[in-house]
Motif scaffolding. Structure first.
Motif, PDB file in Angstrom:
ATOM      1  N   LEU A 209       6.204  -6.553   1.966  1.00 37.34           N
ATOM      2  CA  LEU A 209       6.510  -7.549   0.932  1.00 37.34           C
ATOM      3  C   LEU A 209       6.168  -7.083  -0.487  1.00 37.34           C
ATOM      4  O   LEU A 209       7.019  -7.211  -1.392  1.00 37.34           O
ATOM      5  N   PRO A 210       4.964  -6.557  -0.770  1.00 32.70           N
ATOM      6  CA  PRO A 210       4.691  -6.154  -2.161  1.00 32.70           C
ATOM      7  C   PRO A 210       5.572  -5.020  -2.645  1.00 32.70           C
ATOM      8  O   PRO A 210       6.001  -5.020  -3.804  1.00 32.70           O
ATOM      9  N   ILE A 211       5.861  -4.055  -1.775  1.00 31.61           N
ATOM     10  CA  ILE A 211       6.733  -2.946  -2.177  1.00 31.61           C
ATOM     11  C   ILE A 211       8.143  -3.459  -2.446  1.00 31.61           C
ATOM     12  O   ILE A 211       8.789  -3.084  -3.441  1.00 31.61           O
ATOM     13  N   THR A 212       8.643  -4.332  -1.561  1.00 33.19           N
ATOM     14  CA  THR A 212       9.985  -4.879  -1.746  1.00 33.19           C
ATOM     15  C   THR A 212      10.100  -5.665  -3.038  1.00 33.19           C
ATOM     16  O   THR A 212      11.081  -5.536  -3.788  1.00 33.19           O
ATOM     17  N   PHE A 213       9.096  -6.496  -3.330  1.00 32.17           N
ATOM     18  CA  PHE A 213       9.131  -7.297  -4.561  1.00 32.17           C
ATOM     19  C   PHE A 213       9.123  -6.405  -5.794  1.00 32.17           C
ATOM     20  O   PHE A 213       9.916  -6.610  -6.731  1.00 32.17           O
ATOM     21  N   PHE A 214       8.255  -5.419  -5.823  1.00 31.83           N
ATOM     22  CA  PHE A 214       8.163  -4.536  -6.989  1.00 31.83           C
ATOM     23  C   PHE A 214       9.462  -3.761  -7.194  1.00 31.83           C
ATOM     24  O   PHE A 214       9.993  -3.684  -8.307  1.00 31.83           O
TER      25      PHE A 214
ATOM     26  N   THR B 290      -0.073 -15.196  -0.801  1.00 40.38           N
ATOM     27  CA  THR B 290       0.454 -15.046   0.559  1.00 40.38           C
ATOM     28  C   THR B 290      -0.117 -13.805   1.237  1.00 40.38           C
ATOM     29  O   THR B 290      -0.470 -13.836   2.420  1.00 40.38           O
ATOM     30  N   LEU B 291      -0.223 -12.717   0.488  1.00 36.31           N
ATOM     31  CA  LEU B 291      -0.757 -11.479   1.049  1.00 36.31           C
ATOM     32  C   LEU B 291      -2.231 -11.621   1.411  1.00 36.31           C
ATOM     33  O   LEU B 291      -2.687 -11.052   2.411  1.00 36.31           O
TER      34      LEU B 291
ATOM     35  N   LEU C  14      -6.819  -4.532  -2.536  1.00 36.78           N
ATOM     36  CA  LEU C  14      -6.026  -3.812  -3.529  1.00 36.78           C
ATOM     37  C   LEU C  14      -4.531  -4.009  -3.318  1.00 36.78           C
ATOM     38  O   LEU C  14      -3.783  -4.218  -4.281  1.00 36.78           O
ATOM     39  N   VAL C  15      -4.077  -3.951  -2.064  1.00 38.92           N
ATOM     40  CA  VAL C  15      -2.647  -4.136  -1.805  1.00 38.92           C
ATOM     41  C   VAL C  15      -2.229  -5.572  -2.107  1.00 38.92           C
ATOM     42  O   VAL C  15      -1.129  -5.814  -2.629  1.00 38.92           O
ATOM     43  N   SER C  16      -3.091  -6.543  -1.809  1.00 39.65           N
ATOM     44  CA  SER C  16      -2.765  -7.946  -2.105  1.00 39.65           C
ATOM     45  C   SER C  16      -2.634  -8.188  -3.605  1.00 39.65           C
ATOM     46  O   SER C  16      -1.831  -9.026  -4.039  1.00 39.65           O
ATOM     47  N   LEU C  17      -3.403  -7.477  -4.405  1.00 42.07           N
ATOM     48  CA  LEU C  17      -3.354  -7.651  -5.857  1.00 42.07           C
ATOM     49  C   LEU C  17      -2.285  -6.785  -6.521  1.00 42.07           C
ATOM     50  O   LEU C  17      -2.063  -6.911  -7.738  1.00 42.07           O
ATOM     51  N   PHE C  18      -1.641  -5.913  -5.770  1.00 37.46           N
ATOM     52  CA  PHE C  18      -0.638  -5.009  -6.351  1.00 37.46           C
ATOM     53  C   PHE C  18       0.462  -5.747  -7.112  1.00 37.46           C
ATOM     54  O   PHE C  18       0.844  -5.321  -8.220  1.00 37.46           O
ATOM     55  N   PRO C  19       1.037  -6.851  -6.597  1.00 44.28           N
ATOM     56  CA  PRO C  19       2.085  -7.539  -7.376  1.00 44.28           C
ATOM     57  C   PRO C  19       1.609  -8.033  -8.732  1.00 44.28           C
ATOM     58  O   PRO C  19       2.355  -7.961  -9.722  1.00 44.28           O
TER      59      PRO C  19
ATOM     60  N   TYR D 210      -0.665   3.627  -3.819  1.00 44.13           N
ATOM     61  CA  TYR D 210      -1.114   3.627  -2.426  1.00 44.13           C
ATOM     62  C   TYR D 210      -1.969   4.845  -2.120  1.00 44.13           C
ATOM     63  O   TYR D 210      -2.831   4.805  -1.239  1.00 44.13           O
ATOM     64  N   GLY D 211      -1.734   5.942  -2.821  1.00 48.63           N
ATOM     65  CA  GLY D 211      -2.632   7.085  -2.682  1.00 48.63           C
ATOM     66  C   GLY D 211      -4.027   6.754  -3.187  1.00 48.63           C
ATOM     67  O   GLY D 211      -5.027   7.114  -2.559  1.00 48.63           O
ATOM     68  N   CYS D 212      -4.099   6.054  -4.332  1.00 51.06           N
ATOM     69  CA  CYS D 212      -5.406   5.619  -4.851  1.00 51.06           C
ATOM     70  C   CYS D 212      -6.083   4.648  -3.891  1.00 51.06           C
ATOM     71  O   CYS D 212      -7.305   4.716  -3.695  1.00 51.06           O
ATOM     72  N   VAL D 213      -5.297   3.754  -3.302  1.00 49.91           N
ATOM     73  CA  VAL D 213      -5.850   2.805  -2.330  1.00 49.91           C
ATOM     74  C   VAL D 213      -6.453   3.545  -1.142  1.00 49.91           C
ATOM     75  O   VAL D 213      -7.549   3.207  -0.669  1.00 49.91           O
ATOM     76  N   HIS D 214      -5.752   4.561  -0.661  1.00 49.81           N
ATOM     77  CA  HIS D 214      -6.264   5.336   0.479  1.00 49.81           C
ATOM     78  C   HIS D 214      -7.572   6.038   0.117  1.00 49.81           C
ATOM     79  O   HIS D 214      -8.529   6.019   0.904  1.00 49.81           O
ATOM     80  N   ILE D 215      -7.625   6.640  -1.057  1.00 48.26           N
ATOM     81  CA  ILE D 215      -8.845   7.350  -1.471  1.00 48.26           C
ATOM     82  C   ILE D 215     -10.002   6.379  -1.639  1.00 48.26           C
ATOM     83  O   ILE D 215     -11.128   6.631  -1.174  1.00 48.26           O
ATOM     84  N   VAL D 216      -9.746   5.259  -2.313  1.00 45.91           N
ATOM     85  CA  VAL D 216     -10.804   4.280  -2.547  1.00 45.91           C
ATOM     86  C   VAL D 216     -11.309   3.695  -1.240  1.00 45.91           C
ATOM     87  O   VAL D 216     -12.522   3.589  -1.011  1.00 45.91           O
ATOM     88  N   SER D 217     -10.401   3.290  -0.347  1.00 47.81           N
ATOM     89  CA  SER D 217     -10.815   2.670   0.914  1.00 47.81           C
ATOM     90  C   SER D 217     -11.538   3.646   1.824  1.00 47.81           C
ATOM     91  O   SER D 217     -12.370   3.240   2.643  1.00 47.81           O
ATOM     92  N   THR D 218     -11.259   4.930   1.693  1.00 50.76           N
ATOM     93  CA  THR D 218     -11.891   5.934   2.552  1.00 50.76           C
ATOM     94  C   THR D 218     -13.257   6.359   2.025  1.00 50.76           C
ATOM     95  O   THR D 218     -14.215   6.472   2.796  1.00 50.76           O
ATOM     96  N   TYR D 219     -13.359   6.572   0.715  1.00 46.78           N
ATOM     97  CA  TYR D 219     -14.578   7.158   0.157  1.00 46.78           C
ATOM     98  C   TYR D 219     -15.406   6.171  -0.682  1.00 46.78           C
ATOM     99  O   TYR D 219     -16.617   6.338  -0.784  1.00 46.78           O
ATOM    100  N   PHE D 220     -14.768   5.162  -1.295  1.00 51.01           N
ATOM    101  CA  PHE D 220     -15.500   4.204  -2.144  1.00 51.01           C
ATOM    102  C   PHE D 220     -15.061   2.777  -1.823  1.00 51.01           C
ATOM    103  O   PHE D 220     -14.525   2.072  -2.701  1.00 51.01           O
TER     104      PHE D 220
END
Length: 354
Positions: free
Chosen positions: A65-70, A113-114, A277-282, A316-326
């Motif tokens: 949903l967020p990717i489609t909306f953007f 919604t997210l 982070l993904v929920s706040l992306f829109p 999404y790359g930043c999300v992956h790095i943050v969720s993995t390391y910080f």
């Protein structure tokens, strides 16, 4: 302004739904493959297959949903710009800040919604998914196929050459997780019995090879019985208990049980950061919509699709790095930097001219 709102909204809907259906179809195919992999060993009915599929839908919708909306929002403004409809509106007094105000309530509804999906529906559906598989394992109906590689039964990789009269012929078993280390078993025949998820594998006339440090031990036998428990002893917890378990990520891993709890807690903690982070992306990316979509068709070249792919991949790359390391300390800096950076770019390249 109501006419302008309806005009932009209609054009947005014309692009949003086709893109969403394409992403939904591709994601559904991937989910079907994932669910079908479960049936490699476990037999299930057609309705049970779709039950597992519906348990995976919230995760797919959450990321689609967020990717489609953007994407739809940026392409909508880009097409309106190339067809000279946005320049006409700007010449009549419409400002680029109006577009921010237009997309804000839509982004706010989508982010809300997210959040419901990520913090309620996804944990609940994942637990129902695991509970369903655990119940099936307790009364599992073996679905091993002759002459097929990479079939798995618990911690064992299984190969059979034939199946006749409820017995398997020319059987090969391999496991790295047995008490003796690596074990390789060959047998002329085998019989499998399920007693409430406790499997008894009875093999006849063969040899067992036990891999130890710098040596291999061979044992010939007439009959060998191996038992394994393929049930996960899964316990269905409440949504609150699920999110509270992320505190276990910081416990000391002094025992096997604490190590398991710590790994599960770390996974929940990563999910927590990812979902926020993904929920706040829109909302965070509202300034990027006019930044990538608004252009003067005479003087600007449309690099819309390149900017869309780059920005989504970068976020999404930043999300992956943050969720993995910080997973805790990286959430607020990411939100601040992304939102401020997006707005400064919007003011520099769009608000000054439109």
């Amino acid at each position: 302004m109501r006419i302008v709102n309806n005009f932009i909204l209609i054009n947005l809907a014309k692009i949003f739904f086709p893109i969403f259906f394409v992403i939904f179809f591709i994601s559904s195919v991937i989910l079907f493959i994932r669910v079908a992999s479960v049936t490699a060993v476990i037999k299930m009915s057609f309705l049970e297959f779709f039950e597992l599929y519906f348990y995976t839908l919230p995760v797919m919708l959450f990321f689609a949903l967020p990717i489609t909306f953007f994407v739809a929002a940026v392409i909508t403004l880009s097409r309106l710009s190339q067809e000279y409809e946005l320049p006409v509106l700007f010449s009549l007094g419409l400002s680029s800040h109006y577009l921010l105000r237009f997309f804000f309530p839509l982004s706010l509804i989508l982010s809300a919604t997210l959040f419901i999906f990520s913090f309620i529906l996804i944990p609940a559906s994942n637990q129902f998914y695991q509970q369903f598989l655990n119940e099936k394992r307790k009364n599992i109906d073996i679905n091993l196929k002759p002459s097929e590689f990479s079939q798995k039964l618990g911690s064992w990789l299984v190969y059979i050459n034939s199946f006749e009269n409820n017995r398997y012929g020319e059987v090969v078993l391999f496991s790295k997780q047995s008490l003796q280390g690596e074990v390789f078993i060959v047998a002329d025949s085998a019989e499998l019995i399920n007693n409430h998820s406790i499997f008894e594998i009875s093999v006849s006339n063969g040899s067992a090879y036990l891999g130890k440090e710098k040596m291999i031990e061979r044992i010939d036998y007439e009959k060998l019985i191996t038992r394994l428990n393929i049930s996960t002893n899964y316990q269905h917890n409440s949504i609150w208990d699920y999110w509270a378990s992320m505190n276990n990520a910081y416990i000391e891993r002094d025992t096997l049980e604490n190590d398991r709890k710590a790994r599960e807690g770390a996974k929940v903690l990563r999910n927590f950061a990812t979902y926020i982070l993904v929920s706040l992306f829109p909302i965070l990316s509202i300034p990027l919509i006019p930044l990538f979509g608004v252009m003067h068709p005479r003087f600007m070249h449309p690099y819309t699709y390149f900017f869309i792919i780059f920005s989504v991949a970068f976020f999404y790359g930043c999300v992956h790095i943050v969720s993995t390391y910080f997973p805790i300390h990286g959430i607020l800096p990411t939100i601040f930097l992304w939102s401020i950076g997006s707005y400064l770019l919007f003011r520099q390249f769009i608000a000054r001219f439109f």
